[in-house]
Scaffold this motif. Structure first.
Motif, PDB file in Angstrom:
ATOM      1  N   ARG A 171       0.876  -1.763  -0.265  1.00 45.28           N
ATOM      2  CA  ARG A 171      -0.361   0.109   0.066  1.00 45.28           C
ATOM      3  C   ARG A 171       0.848   1.030   0.474  1.00 45.28           C
ATOM      4  N   PHE A 172       2.296   1.274   0.634  1.00 50.48           N
ATOM      5  CA  PHE A 172       2.835   2.434   0.680  1.00 50.48           C
ATOM      6  C   PHE A 172       3.649   2.225  -1.009  1.00 50.48           C
TER       7      PHE A 172
ATOM      8  N   GLU B  79       6.747   1.765  -2.820  1.00 54.11           N
ATOM      9  CA  GLU B  79       8.136   2.208  -2.924  1.00 54.11           C
ATOM     10  C   GLU B  79       9.206   1.259  -4.387  1.00 54.11           C
TER      11      GLU B  79
ATOM     12  N   PHE C 298      11.638   2.032   0.919  1.00 49.38           N
ATOM     13  CA  PHE C 298       9.956   1.814   2.132  1.00 49.38           C
ATOM     14  C   PHE C 298      10.625   3.030   3.351  1.00 49.38           C
TER      15      PHE C 298
ATOM     16  N   ARG D 276       8.872   6.544   4.635  1.00 47.97           N
ATOM     17  CA  ARG D 276       8.093   5.853   5.753  1.00 47.97           C
ATOM     18  C   ARG D 276       8.606   6.935   7.177  1.00 47.97           C
TER      19      ARG D 276
ATOM     20  N   LEU E  75       1.426   9.424   6.598  1.00 47.46           N
ATOM     21  CA  LEU E  75       1.904   8.338   6.350  1.00 47.46           C
ATOM     22  C   LEU E  75       1.317   6.963   6.493  1.00 47.46           C
TER      23      LEU E  75
ATOM     24  N   LYS F 286      -1.531   6.018   4.550  1.00 50.31           N
ATOM     25  CA  LYS F 286      -0.899   5.633   3.362  1.00 50.31           C
ATOM     26  C   LYS F 286      -0.294   4.070   3.556  1.00 50.31           C
ATOM     27  N   LEU F 287      -0.662   3.968   4.858  1.00 50.71           N
ATOM     28  CA  LEU F 287       0.224   2.579   5.363  1.00 50.71           C
ATOM     29  C   LEU F 287      -1.225   1.328   5.445  1.00 50.71           C
TER      30      LEU F 287
END
Length: 563
Positions: A97-98, A100, A106, A110, A531, A534-535
């Protein structure tokens, strides 16, 4: 016949490279090169992860460990298979989901820190190198038995190391992640086919697993050892009871109580920190797809390692029985027991399929090596090309410059791993290690599980994780693991030495504790809520957050990393 099997092997390897090259897109971008455009389907990605993960340690090493130490070798199969449970529960979906390029990318995004990125790159490269070397060793062992001769004055072992490294380096530098994904998926199916064929062959010959285990356990377990320059069979004391010999079906062949637990924890914890495996989750289209991919991997791993244990047991039972009638085994065995345990599956292939059977199993072994090397080299390329070159050395790099930086990194890392592998002699280390390939890969798992996994999981699940905390945790875990390795080689593999050789059980909690303590004294990123959403936020949450930002602030650019 041996010539025909070698020709088939070489033709297959060249075909794999050619397919990988032609699958690449005509106009490759860094997203295509490193992540295959993030469009890899669930089943395809699961097969590719299996091809990446089932390395020489899995294909040759697990069966070898069972062959040489009985029940204690099963701990390798258990740990390797169970390693994807934490990945399924804690890592796969939020990581994707994040979204990178790599683990360092990542962590840096983050935690909003370039220092975190550079520290993670260093740790990742150490893990990759320690994982690459045993793969090259496995290719040398396979070529040595299959072909038995070298090229241009090189030994058979050195020839195998160099040919495998050269072929897969060509695939990665030209084909990138897209070409590597499809070839790894096909390679996994070939690995599984080799295991299934061997299992059918030995079971069809009348082999019975429970009966074989009972028969092997009627006498103490002995293995070849070099004594005064001559090979002879020797028995070792039971690690759980020094007054008792080792028996195949009983624990204690290589590990005591603490050593068994430490080994499994090292393998389970280490999986979530392996760069070449975790990078594959960035290729999934969504977090849900990443989670379902892991479910498929767990099922495939269970089948694969069950067959590895079966075949390791069959090799111990059947090779010794066949030795008096097969003169060619005299050069490989001592009283019917293999000098190099990694030859177990290869010898079974020749016993049940002649030279063609040997060629088929050897092809599977080399494919296992090549598939894993490909994943490791891609992870290295992403780490150097994207995380170092694009982010620090040349932030204004064009797509072409960034791609060439990644390809150059592949060449350097591949050359270094081959040189290190050429300095090892597997047959002289057999007395010290249950399987040189499986044991060396375990060291890579230990480093990953000690330095990366604790920080990785805390960064995903604890809002309080900070950049200074992550840096301190990674450095602590890496230093602790390496120090324990070095101490373990001096102390030896008994008692406390077993734990020192698989140090994650101590190093990982230490790394986590340091991360937490330092994080509590420092500040997390200012935009933590965005953040975190997003996670872990749902698709609806993320859409609502995007609309709110468009209404209030407008579209904002990417956050700048702090030094």
């Amino acid at each position: 016949m041996i010539t025909a099997s070698v020709i088939v092997l070489v033709a297959l390897l060249i075909t794999v490279v050619v397919v990988g090259i032609f699958i690449q897109p005509r106009r490759a971008s860094t997203l295509d090169f490193y992540l295959a455009g993030q469009r890899v389907g669930v089943v395809t990605n699961a097969c590719a992860i299996c091809g990446d993960y089932f390395s020489a340690a899995s294909f040759l090493g697990v069966a070898a460990a069972v062959y040489v130490s009985g029940l204690d070798g099963v701990w390798y199969a258990t740990g390797f298979a169970a390693g994807f449970i934490p990945v399924l529960l804690f890592v796969a979906a939020p990581l994707r989901r994040f979204g990178e390029f790599s683990i360092p990318d990542f962590l840096a995004r983050r935690l909003q820190s370039s220092r975190v990125r550079l520290t993670a790159v260093t740790v990742v490269q150490l893990i990759i190198l320690s994982y690459l070397v045993p793969q090259a060793v496995g290719s040398g062992i396979t070529w040595e038995l299959l072909v038995g001769s070298g090229i241009a004055g090189l030994s058979p072992y050195a020839t195998g190391v160099l040919i495998s490294t050269t072929l897969i380096t060509a695939l990665v530098t030209l084909g990138g992640m897209r070409g590597t994904t499809w070839t790894q998926a096909v390679q996994f199916l070939l690995l599984l086919a080799a295991f299934v064929w061997l299992a059918i062959a030995v079971l069809g010959s009348g082999f019975n697993y429970p009966d074989a285990v009972s028969e092997l356990s009627t006498e103490p377990l002995t293995n070849p050892s070099l004594v005064g320059g001559e090979w002879q069979l020797e028995a070792e004391p039971n690690r759980l009871n020094d007054d008792q010999p080792i028996y195949f079906a009983e624990p204690g062949g290589r590990y005591g109580h603490l050593g068994q637990f430490a080994l499994i924890m090292t393998l389970v914890m280490g999986t979530a920190g392996l760069p070449h495996i975790m990078n594959r989750y960035f290729t999934s289209p969504t977090g849900t797809a990443a989670r379902m991919t892991t479910v498929w991997v767990l099922g495939m791993a269970g089948l694969f390692y069950a067959l590895a244990v079966l075949l390791g047991t069959a090799a111990r039972s059947l090779i010794q029985a066949a030795a008096p009638e097969e003169p060619w085994l005299d050069d490989l065995t001592v009283d019917g027991v293999l000098r190099v345990p990694e030859h177990a599956l290869l010898v079974l292939g020749r016993l049940y399929g002649g030279e063609a059977g040997l060629g088929f199993v050897a092809t599977g072994a080399l494919i296992a090596v090549l598939s894993t090397i490909a994943g490791l080299l891609l992870a290295s390329a992403a780490s150097w090309g994207h995380d170092v070159y694009e982010r620090h050395i040349n932030p204004r790099a064009t797509q072409g410059q960034a791609l060439w930086a990644g390809r150059a990194a592949v060449l350097v890392v591949a050359l270094l791993s081959a040189l290190l592998a050429l300095g090892l002699r597997p047959d002289t280390m057999t007395a010290l290690l249950p399987s040189i390939v499986a044991t060396m890969v375990t060291w890579a798992f230990a480093l990953a599980g000690s330095a990366l996994t604790p920080v990785f999981i805390l960064t995903i699940w604890w809002r309080g994780t900070t950049a200074p905390g992550a840096v301190a945790g990674m450095i602590t875990g890496a230093i602790a693991a390496i120090t324990m390795f070095a101490t373990g080689t001096v102390v030896g593999g008994r008692g406390i030495g077993e734990m020192l050789m698989t140090p994650t059980i101590l190093a990982a909690p230490l790394a986590a504790l340091v991360t937490i303590v330092v994080s509590l004294r420092t500040r997390p990123p200012a935009d933590l809520d965005q953040l975190w959403l997003k996670l872990h936020g749902t698709a609806a949450d993320r859409q609502a957050e995007r609309l709110a930002r468009l209404t209030i602030d407008g579209v904002s650019g990417p956050q700048k990393e702090q030094p």
